[in-house]
Design a protein around this motif. Structure first.
Motif, PDB file in Angstrom:
ATOM      1  N   ARG A   3       0.855  -1.194   0.000  1.00 58.40           N
ATOM      2  CA  ARG A   3       0.000   0.000   0.000  1.00 58.40           C
ATOM      3  C   ARG A   3       0.889   1.241   0.000  1.00 58.40           C
ATOM      4  NH1 ARG A   3      -5.371  -0.353   3.571  1.00 58.40           N
ATOM      5  NH2 ARG A   3      -5.516   1.622   2.484  1.00 58.40           N
ATOM      6  N   VAL A   4       0.683   2.088  -0.986  1.00 59.69           N
ATOM      7  CA  VAL A   4       1.494   3.290  -1.177  1.00 59.69           C
ATOM      8  C   VAL A   4       0.615   4.513  -0.950  1.00 59.69           C
ATOM      9  CG1 VAL A   4       3.010   4.553  -2.724  1.00 59.69           C
ATOM     10  CG2 VAL A   4       2.859   2.049  -2.895  1.00 59.69           C
ATOM     11  N   GLY A   5       0.982   5.324   0.024  1.00 60.44           N
ATOM     12  CA  GLY A   5       0.254   6.557   0.307  1.00 60.44           C
ATOM     13  C   GLY A   5       1.051   7.775  -0.145  1.00 60.44           C
ATOM     14  N   TYR A   6       0.395   8.666  -0.845  1.00 56.38           N
ATOM     15  CA  TYR A   6       1.016   9.915  -1.278  1.00 56.38           C
ATOM     16  C   TYR A   6       0.503  11.052  -0.409  1.00 56.38           C
ATOM     17  CZ  TYR A   6       3.165   8.150  -5.562  1.00 56.38           C
ATOM     18  OH  TYR A   6       3.960   7.492  -6.468  1.00 56.38           O
ATOM     19  N   LEU A   7       1.436  11.774   0.200  1.00 57.28           N
ATOM     20  CA  LEU A   7       1.065  12.978   0.949  1.00 57.28           C
ATOM     21  C   LEU A   7       1.122  14.148  -0.025  1.00 57.28           C
ATOM     22  CD1 LEU A   7       0.389  14.564   3.474  1.00 57.28           C
ATOM     23  CD2 LEU A   7       2.827  14.595   4.054  1.00 57.28           C
ATOM     24  N   VAL A  34      -0.642  -5.876  -7.032  1.00 62.61           N
ATOM     25  CA  VAL A  34       0.445  -5.931  -6.050  1.00 62.61           C
ATOM     26  C   VAL A  34       0.632  -4.592  -5.341  1.00 62.61           C
ATOM     27  CG1 VAL A  34       1.691  -7.828  -7.111  1.00 62.61           C
ATOM     28  CG2 VAL A  34       2.091  -5.508  -7.922  1.00 62.61           C
ATOM     29  N   TYR A  35       0.140  -3.510  -5.943  1.00 60.63           N
ATOM     30  CA  TYR A  35       0.222  -2.195  -5.307  1.00 60.63           C
ATOM     31  C   TYR A  35      -1.171  -1.558  -5.246  1.00 60.63           C
ATOM     32  CZ  TYR A  35       5.328  -2.132  -5.779  1.00 60.63           C
ATOM     33  OH  TYR A  35       6.668  -2.419  -5.672  1.00 60.63           O
ATOM     34  N   ARG A  36      -1.434  -0.909  -4.141  1.00 59.28           N
ATOM     35  CA  ARG A  36      -2.624  -0.061  -4.016  1.00 59.28           C
ATOM     36  C   ARG A  36      -2.138   1.348  -3.680  1.00 59.28           C
ATOM     37  NH1 ARG A  36      -7.848  -0.858   0.041  1.00 59.28           N
ATOM     38  NH2 ARG A  36      -8.864   1.131  -0.460  1.00 59.28           N
ATOM     39  N   VAL A  37      -2.515   2.314  -4.512  1.00 58.93           N
ATOM     40  CA  VAL A  37      -2.030   3.689  -4.371  1.00 58.93           C
ATOM     41  C   VAL A  37      -3.182   4.592  -3.963  1.00 58.93           C
ATOM     42  CG1 VAL A  37      -0.948   5.630  -5.559  1.00 58.93           C
ATOM     43  CG2 VAL A  37      -0.259   3.284  -6.114  1.00 58.93           C
ATOM     44  N   GLU A  38      -2.959   5.405  -2.918  1.00 57.18           N
ATOM     45  CA  GLU A  38      -3.980   6.340  -2.441  1.00 57.18           C
ATOM     46  C   GLU A  38      -3.343   7.692  -2.154  1.00 57.18           C
ATOM     47  OE1 GLU A  38      -7.122   3.493  -0.091  1.00 57.18           O
ATOM     48  OE2 GLU A  38      -5.192   3.844   0.857  1.00 57.18           O
ATOM     49  N   ASN A  39      -4.127   8.759  -2.371  1.00 52.53           N
ATOM     50  CA  ASN A  39      -3.655  10.127  -2.161  1.00 52.53           C
ATOM     51  C   ASN A  39      -4.248  10.705  -0.885  1.00 52.53           C
ATOM     52  OD1 ASN A  39      -2.171  10.291  -4.655  1.00 52.53           O
ATOM     53  ND2 ASN A  39      -4.136  10.440  -5.710  1.00 52.53           N
ATOM     54  N   TYR A  40      -3.401  11.360  -0.095  1.00 50.95           N
ATOM     55  CA  TYR A  40      -3.817  11.906   1.189  1.00 50.95           C
ATOM     56  C   TYR A  40      -3.389  13.363   1.325  1.00 50.95           C
ATOM     57  CZ  TYR A  40      -4.467   7.036   2.661  1.00 50.95           C
ATOM     58  OH  TYR A  40      -4.887   5.735   2.769  1.00 50.95           O
ATOM     59  N   ASP A  56      -8.498  14.823  -5.685  1.00 48.23           N
ATOM     60  CA  ASP A  56      -9.192  14.438  -4.456  1.00 48.23           C
ATOM     61  C   ASP A  56      -8.252  13.640  -3.558  1.00 48.23           C
ATOM     62  OD1 ASP A  56     -11.617  15.621  -5.083  1.00 48.23           O
ATOM     63  OD2 ASP A  56     -12.324  13.862  -6.192  1.00 48.23           O
ATOM     64  N   THR A  57      -8.345  13.885  -2.260  1.00 50.96           N
ATOM     65  CA  THR A  57      -7.478  13.197  -1.296  1.00 50.96           C
ATOM     66  C   THR A  57      -8.279  12.692  -0.112  1.00 50.96           C
ATOM     67  OG1 THR A  57      -6.986  15.243  -0.081  1.00 50.96           O
ATOM     68  CG2 THR A  57      -5.509  14.656  -1.911  1.00 50.96           C
ATOM     69  N   LEU A  58      -7.727  11.703   0.541  1.00 49.30           N
ATOM     70  CA  LEU A  58      -8.276  11.191   1.792  1.00 49.30           C
ATOM     71  C   LEU A  58      -7.614  11.914   2.957  1.00 49.30           C
ATOM     72  CD1 LEU A  58      -8.048   7.396   0.894  1.00 49.30           C
ATOM     73  CD2 LEU A  58     -10.145   8.788   0.966  1.00 49.30           C
ATOM     74  N   PRO A  59      -8.270  12.008   4.109  1.00 53.14           N
ATOM     75  CA  PRO A  59      -7.625  12.628   5.270  1.00 53.14           C
ATOM     76  C   PRO A  59      -6.557  11.723   5.862  1.00 53.14           C
ATOM     77  CG  PRO A  59      -9.771  11.765   5.878  1.00 53.14           C
ATOM     78  CD  PRO A  59      -9.659  11.601   4.385  1.00 53.14           C
ATOM     79  N   LEU A  60      -5.521  12.321   6.414  1.00 57.96           N
ATOM     80  CA  LEU A  60      -4.440  11.536   6.992  1.00 57.96           C
ATOM     81  C   LEU A  60      -4.899  10.671   8.155  1.00 57.96           C
ATOM     82  CD1 LEU A  60      -1.319  13.896   6.937  1.00 57.96           C
ATOM     83  CD2 LEU A  60      -1.610  11.727   5.746  1.00 57.96           C
ATOM     84  N   THR A  61      -5.999  11.033   8.777  1.00 62.89           N
ATOM     85  CA  THR A  61      -6.507  10.218   9.886  1.00 62.89           C
ATOM     86  C   THR A  61      -6.931   8.831   9.419  1.00 62.89           C
ATOM     87  OG1 THR A  61      -8.672  11.250   9.531  1.00 62.89           O
ATOM     88  CG2 THR A  61      -7.275  12.184  11.266  1.00 62.89           C
ATOM     89  N   ALA A  62      -7.118   8.665   8.093  1.00 68.86           N
ATOM     90  CA  ALA A  62      -7.525   7.368   7.555  1.00 68.86           C
ATOM     91  C   ALA A  62      -6.354   6.623   6.945  1.00 68.86           C
ATOM     92  CB  ALA A  62      -8.615   7.564   6.501  1.00 68.86           C
ATOM     93  N   ALA A  66      -0.776   2.311   5.149  1.00 71.00           N
ATOM     94  CA  ALA A  66       0.230   2.420   4.086  1.00 71.00           C
ATOM     95  C   ALA A  66       1.590   1.961   4.603  1.00 71.00           C
ATOM     96  CB  ALA A  66       0.317   3.854   3.587  1.00 71.00           C
ATOM     97  N   ASP A  67       2.289   1.169   3.790  1.00 71.57           N
ATOM     98  CA  ASP A  67       3.629   0.739   4.195  1.00 71.57           C
ATOM     99  C   ASP A  67       4.711   1.534   3.490  1.00 71.57           C
ATOM    100  OD1 ASP A  67       4.563  -0.952   1.710  1.00 71.57           O
ATOM    101  OD2 ASP A  67       2.528  -1.597   2.138  1.00 71.57           O
ATOM    102  N   THR A  68       4.345   2.285   2.435  1.00 72.05           N
ATOM    103  CA  THR A  68       5.263   3.182   1.755  1.00 72.05           C
ATOM    104  C   THR A  68       4.601   4.554   1.654  1.00 72.05           C
ATOM    105  OG1 THR A  68       6.311   1.461   0.413  1.00 72.05           O
ATOM    106  CG2 THR A  68       6.443   3.704  -0.417  1.00 72.05           C
ATOM    107  N   TRP A  69       5.346   5.592   2.061  1.00 75.56           N
ATOM    108  CA  TRP A  69       4.841   6.958   1.965  1.00 75.56           C
ATOM    109  C   TRP A  69       5.684   7.751   0.992  1.00 75.56           C
ATOM    110  CZ3 TRP A  69       0.377   8.957   3.248  1.00 75.56           C
ATOM    111  CH2 TRP A  69      -0.404   8.283   4.199  1.00 75.56           C
ATOM    112  N   MET A  70       5.016   8.460   0.099  1.00 78.45           N
ATOM    113  CA  MET A  70       5.670   9.307  -0.893  1.00 78.45           C
ATOM    114  C   MET A  70       5.223  10.747  -0.631  1.00 78.45           C
ATOM    115  SD  MET A  70       7.106   6.885  -2.842  1.00 78.45           S
ATOM    116  CE  MET A  70       7.249   7.088  -4.612  1.00 78.45           C
ATOM    117  N   VAL A  71       6.167  11.606  -0.298  1.00 81.06           N
ATOM    118  CA  VAL A  71       5.849  12.995   0.016  1.00 81.06           C
ATOM    119  C   VAL A  71       6.113  13.845  -1.226  1.00 81.06           C
ATOM    120  CG1 VAL A  71       6.308  14.946   1.538  1.00 81.06           C
ATOM    121  CG2 VAL A  71       6.467  12.600   2.425  1.00 81.06           C
ATOM    122  N   ALA A  72       5.060  14.396  -1.802  1.00 82.50           N
ATOM    123  CA  ALA A  72       5.174  15.168  -3.034  1.00 82.50           C
ATOM    124  C   ALA A  72       5.839  16.518  -2.772  1.00 82.50           C
ATOM    125  CB  ALA A  72       3.798  15.375  -3.664  1.00 82.50           C
ATOM    126  N   GLY A  73       6.480  17.044  -3.807  1.00 85.49           N
ATOM    127  CA  GLY A  73       7.167  18.323  -3.691  1.00 85.49           C
ATOM    128  C   GLY A  73       6.321  19.490  -4.183  1.00 85.49           C
TER     129      GLY A  73
END
Length: 314
Positions: A3-7, A34-40, A56-62, A66-73
């Motif tokens: 599970r990949v979460g994008y901040l 093999v991957y599930r990607v969600e935007n937060y 559209d994004t999900l709140p970080l409280t949800a 995620a086991d991988t976090w990607m922080v956008a620039g």
């Protein structure tokens, strides 16, 4: 499933989301999800990019799974995010398998303190500012991406694609990573140790004829490449060629050719298993010792160190 979460911060740079294609195509190539990607974002809902597009994004409280976090620039990386966001980012590093800063997203990691005493990189235009603002971070401004423990950081823009492919290779193997790179028409998947710098881009000649001379030089680096030979390619006298070349590039032809040899040798060392003697011969150095001298002058490290860095397990 990974599970990949994008901040996604307000004013995010849209190129950061291009990395999601790596995970999307990995699912297709693997024939499974093999991957599930969600935007937060902090509070969820639509977030505006620097170009004016919304996502559209999900709140970080949800975002607990995620086991991988990607922080956008963003295009304004020196502006720190809220304390609440920084607190969440610290939690990512503590609980997730890995956390990554995409391009200037690395600044969020530095501002959260999670890069203290770690190696990191970012877009070359902001690397010095990062080092000055965060002296405890070991900034390596001339690297495509860096892995230091559970924290990954990438250089600017397209370098994040190379980092995402590096993650894919770590997760699912080199063959799947190559398959995805092929589907993305990435003819060269760059290793993390590679330089952000391109000598041809740095020279940036103003005329087509000097560009032709440089292209010719790059294709024939195993030759001596005298000023007379290069001048003949563009139908100028050696004296006129040297004058015009220096005026357009800021370097003499001899210095520029040496820089092209150095870049070509570095790429061969990073991407192949050729011996250093072969690399020196193919890129036009007199011998291995001469190549080492130029490497020390240009990079401050010998060729062997470049090869070790390129082969570092990510």
């Amino acid at each position: 499933m990974h599970r990949v979460g994008y901040l996604i911060p307000e004013g995010f740079q849209i190129m950061s989301l291009a990395t999601q294609t790596v995970f999307e195509l990995a699912n297709i190539a693997a024939g499974a999800g093999v991957y599930r990607v969600e935007n937060y974002s902090l509070h969820g809902g639509p977030v505006r990019s620097s170009l004016g597009m919304h996502i559209d994004t999900l709140p970080l409280t949800a975002a607990g799974l995620a086991d991988t976090w990607m922080v956008a620039g963003t295009l304004t990386p020196l502006t720190p995010p809220s304390d609440e966001v920084l607190h969440q980012v610290r939690g990512f590093v503590d609980s997730a398998r890995r956390t990554a800063g995409l391009c200037t997203g690395t600044f969020v990691l530095t501002q959260a303190g999670v890069l203290d005493n770690r190696r990191a990189t970012t877009h070359w235009a902001y690397a010095k500012a990062m080092q000055q603002a965060h002296p405890r971070v070991v900034v390596e401004e001339d690297r495509i991406f860096i892995v230091d423990g559970p924290v990954w950081t990438s250089a600017g823009m397209t370098a994040a694609l190379d980092m995402a492919l590096g993650m894919l290779e770590t997760d699912l193997g080199v063959e799947l990573a190559r398959s995805v790179a092929h589907k993305m028409v990435m003819h060269q998947r760059r290793s993390g140790g590679q330089s952000q710098h391109s000598e041809l881009l740095a020279l940036a000649p103003k005329s087509d004829r000097i560009q032709r001379a440089l292209d010719y030089a790059r294709r024939h680096l195993n030759r001596p490449l005298s000023v007379e030979e290069l001048a003949q390619v563009v139908h100028l006298s050696p004296r006129q060629f040297a004058r015009v070349f220096t005026a357009e590039t800021g370097q003499s032809p001899a210095r520029a050719v040496e820089s092209l040899r150095l870049e070509a040798a570095r790429l061969m060392i990073e991407q192949s298993r050729h011996s250093l003697d072969t690399v020196a011969r193919e890129t036009g150095f007199r011998d291995r010792r001469h190549m080492r001298e130029v490497f020390m002058r240009g990079f401050g490290v010998p060729p062997q160190a470049v090869r070790r860095d390129a082969r570092r397990v990510v």
